[in-house]
Write an enzyme that holds these catalytic residues in place. Structure first.
Site, mmCIF file in Angstrom:
data_model
loop_
_atom_site.group_PDB
_atom_site.id
_atom_site.type_symbol
_atom_site.label_atom_id
_atom_site.label_comp_id
_atom_site.label_asym_id
_atom_site.label_seq_id
_atom_site.Cartn_x
_atom_site.Cartn_y
_atom_site.Cartn_z
ATOM 1 N N TYR A 14 27.413 4.350 -23.713
ATOM 2 C CA TYR A 14 26.014 4.479 -24.108
ATOM 3 C C TYR A 14 25.868 5.833 -24.805
ATOM 4 O O TYR A 14 24.992 6.629 -24.502
ATOM 5 C CB TYR A 14 25.069 4.376 -22.918
ATOM 6 N N GLU A 35 28.821 2.451 -28.041
ATOM 7 C CA GLU A 35 27.372 2.400 -28.270
ATOM 8 C C GLU A 35 27.021 1.074 -28.924
ATOM 9 O O GLU A 35 27.731 0.617 -29.820
ATOM 10 C CB GLU A 35 26.937 3.568 -29.169
ATOM 11 N N ASP A 79 25.486 7.178 -19.985
ATOM 12 C CA ASP A 79 24.076 7.567 -20.091
ATOM 13 C C ASP A 79 23.285 6.360 -20.594
ATOM 14 O O ASP A 79 22.863 6.320 -21.738
ATOM 15 C CB ASP A 79 23.942 8.758 -21.053
ATOM 16 N N CYS A 105 17.728 8.471 -16.558
ATOM 17 C CA CYS A 105 16.338 8.922 -16.612
ATOM 18 C C CYS A 105 15.482 8.080 -15.665
ATOM 19 O O CYS A 105 14.260 8.166 -15.684
ATOM 20 C CB CYS A 105 15.808 8.859 -18.039
#
Length: 148
Positions: A14, A35, A79, A105
């Site tokens: 990612y 990605e 991530d 997050c």
């Protein structure tokens, strides 16, 4: 970055446009960026010349790197978006990788992904909480997981 060994092969999953990729490449033998978002990958590839970086377009939620592919790396950094990285975490758990850094997050997805790693023998070694978006309730959780 401090948790990662120098002179290592690292998978940056990612990877986006290379936020961590190029910082890691400065002191590592090889960084492989995965990605799925084509515009971000194009930006990453445009910045790659002369760097020890390889990159591939891959939807890691639908086609995560397999345990066998991950075995080629000394460490993995992931991530993912807010939904987390369940499929990739399961493959990481089945691999022989001993060090993983999971950046999230979302506390909920961090706990789910981290639970998969812990069930596979990884232990959460460090979890600083970063409040990098001053006017937002969002935080970043970069957890360092090491397998005994």
């Amino acid at each position: 970055l401090r948790a990662l060994p120098k002179k290592a092969k690292v998978a940056d999953l990612y990877a986006g446009c290379g936020t961590f990729t190029f910082a890691m490449a400065a002191a590592r033998d090889k960084v492989h960026a995965g990605e799925g978002f084509a515009p971000a990958l194009a930006a990453l590839k445009a910045a790659m010349p002369g760097k020890p970086v390889t990159a591939e377009k891959r939807d890691l939620a639908r086609e995560p790197l397999s345990a066998r592919e991950l075995d080629a790396f000394d460490a993995v950094v992931m991530d993912p978006p807010r939904v987390g990285a369940q499929a990739q975490a399961r493959m990481l758990a089945r691999s022989s990788v001993r060090l993983a850094v999971s950046v999230s997050c979302s506390l909920a997805s961090f706990v789910k992904d981290g639970g998969v790693l812990q069930d596979a023998g990884f232990r959460l070694e460090r979890l600083p909480v970063l409040d990098q978006f001053l006017w937002s309730p969002h935080i970043e959780l970069p957890g360092v997981f090491r397998r005994a």
